[in-house]
Design an enzyme around this catalytic site. Structure first.
Site, PDB file in Angstrom:
ATOM      1  CG  ASP A 192     -16.743  -8.426  17.198  1.00 13.58           C
ATOM      2  OD1 ASP A 192     -17.238  -8.056  18.283  1.00 13.58           O
ATOM      3  OD2 ASP A 192     -17.414  -8.656  16.179  1.00 13.58           O
TER       4      ASP A 192
ATOM      5  CG  HIS B  34     -17.919  -3.886  16.223  1.00 15.26           C
ATOM      6  ND1 HIS B  34     -18.952  -3.435  17.016  1.00 15.26           N
ATOM      7  CD2 HIS B  34     -17.801  -5.211  16.482  1.00 15.26           C
ATOM      8  CE1 HIS B  34     -19.431  -4.438  17.725  1.00 15.26           C
ATOM      9  NE2 HIS B  34     -18.757  -5.531  17.424  1.00 15.26           N
TER      10      HIS B  34
ATOM     11  CG  HIS C 205     -20.360  -6.617  22.035  1.00 16.34           C
ATOM     12  ND1 HIS C 205     -19.421  -7.588  22.235  1.00 16.34           N
ATOM     13  CD2 HIS C 205     -20.400  -6.381  20.688  1.00 16.34           C
ATOM     14  CE1 HIS C 205     -18.924  -7.956  21.052  1.00 16.34           C
ATOM     15  NE2 HIS C 205     -19.500  -7.228  20.097  1.00 16.34           N
TER      16      HIS C 205
ATOM     17  CG  HIS D  31     -18.759  -1.475  20.656  1.00 13.57           C
ATOM     18  ND1 HIS D  31     -20.064  -1.390  20.204  1.00 13.57           N
ATOM     19  CD2 HIS D  31     -17.975  -1.130  19.618  1.00 13.57           C
ATOM     20  CE1 HIS D  31     -20.067  -0.995  18.935  1.00 13.57           C
ATOM     21  NE2 HIS D  31     -18.809  -0.848  18.551  1.00 13.57           N
TER      22      HIS D  31
END
Ligand code: ZN
Length: 379
Positions: free
Chosen positions: A172, A272, A255, A258
């Site tokens: 992340d 995540h 992101h 994602h």
């Protein structure tokens, strides 16, 4: 827009045994805390949290957490906060608990504090929550007018957790610099609601630099539950630097991809940060990154234990329909992929994702790193 914005939590506290000081810090924020923690987390930190709050003269009132930060779970927590008469809500746990508590604290009109027990995401410091459907699919970002009053991280608790949490946090946090760099190039607004400051962008880059030097020794150390200087630096990079860097530096393609991946049920068991790492690889491909930069990123994150292929997140590289669905979701209106310094279409994302497996496998084989193994929820 020419206004630049930088936002941050009011206080950040980190170190071994920090949990014993939770009460004294919470007492500066409110007099009637409500603690939210799931049963597993409460099983290993409940005693210390209770002792710390009691020592500060605060009542102990703890409620459970349902597992997914969905709109329904947030509303349930609003009811718990309101009926308890709490003036501050304290999230103890991982990124999901923290996201739900921030959203609930905002709606209930109380202040909030976060005590993350893992360093797996950069959720703790920000003034936004990611809301998912009850099935775990990305639904929306919710933005709040202020950041947490307190973020307190006990490094020993983080080191005691399975190393996979810290590894996901590295995934992340590495994305933070790639995305802040893209945002600063495009001149797009950040998650803080203005253009990036040089401070926000610099913190994102510092997060990257700290991780590049310390992630591998830190991951090795937490496998033995040890807190070393490298572990402290990685916890800070994953939590504080990445938290400030993504929020005030900006999110971009990694992101958004994602979020697109969460539309595929096969990926729901992954953390995540694992899915974000594949998003980072895809962003580098979209950027036409120098071959050496792409190779180094794939080698480093594979060595860290992060997925760098579709195969490892449960998607076959020849499954064109699923890849198309991911690409469509990743490029939806309002997605942060539109902060890239060039236009990105669903076709571009599908091409980038489809190209990754063959290339990453070649790089990994040449570097004597493990060949990708298919991810299934049975793992
Ligand atoms: Zn993230």
């Amino acid at each position: 827009m020419t206004i630049r914005t930088m936002i941050s939590p009011a206080r950040y506290v980190q170190g071994p045994g920090a949990i014993h000081r939770l009460g004294e810090h919470v007492a500066q924020i409110g007099s009637k805390p409500l603690v939210v923690a799931d049963d597993v987390v409460w099983g290993f930190v409940g005693h210390d949290v209770e002792a710390s709050l009691s020592a500060a003269g605060l009542p102990v009132d703890r409620r459970g957490f349902g597992g997914v930060p969905s709109a329904k779970e947030v509303d349930r927590l609003v009811g718990e906060i309101t009926s308890s008469g709490a003036d501050v809500v304290v999230a103890v746990g991982g990124g999901s608990t923290i996201d739900a508590v921030k959203a609930a604290g905002h709606l209930a009109g109380v202040r909030w504090a976060n005590a993350p027990t893992v360093a797996s995401t950069d959720a703790p410091c920000s003034a936004l929550s990611v809301i998912y459907t009850e099935d775990g699919e990305f639904e929306a970002y919710r933005f709040f007018p202020r950041n947490p009053d307190l973020v307190l991280v006990d490094s020993q608790i983080v080191a005691n957790a399975p190393a996979e949490f810290l590894i996901a946090g590295v995934g992340d946090a590495l994305a933070t610099w790639l995305e802040a760099r893209a945002t600063s190039r495009s001149g797009s607004p950040t998650m803080a609601g203005g253009l990036p400051t040089v401070t926000g962008t610099a913190l994102a880059q510092l997060s990257w630099d700290v991780l590049w030097e310390n992630a591998l020794p830190a991951i090795d150390a937490v496998r033995d539950k040890q807190v070393t200087p490298a572990v402290e630096k990685v916890i800070e990079a994953n939590t504080l630097l990445s938290g400030l860097g993504f929020e005030s530096g900006g999110l971009a393609a990694a992101h958004a991809i994602h979020n697109g991946l969460t539309s595929v049920a096969a990926t729901h068991g992954l953390a995540h940060g694992q899915k974000v790492n594949l998003g980072s690889v895809a962003q580098l491909v979209l950027e036409g990154a120098a071959p050496s930069d792409l190779r180094e990123f794939i080698e480093f994150t594979t060595a860290a234990g992060l997925p760098t292929t579709l195969t490892e997140v449960g998607i076959r590289p020849d499954d064109a329909d699923t890849i198309r669905a991911v690409a469509t979701a990743a490029t939806a209106e309002g997605e942060t992929i539109h902060s890239m310094p060039f236009e990105v279409t669903p076709n571009d994302v599908a091409a980038a994702l489809t190209s990754i497996d063959r290339h990453a496998t070649r790089i990994r084989n040449n570097a004597h790193l493990p060949t990708p193994k298919p991810y299934t929820t049975q793992h």
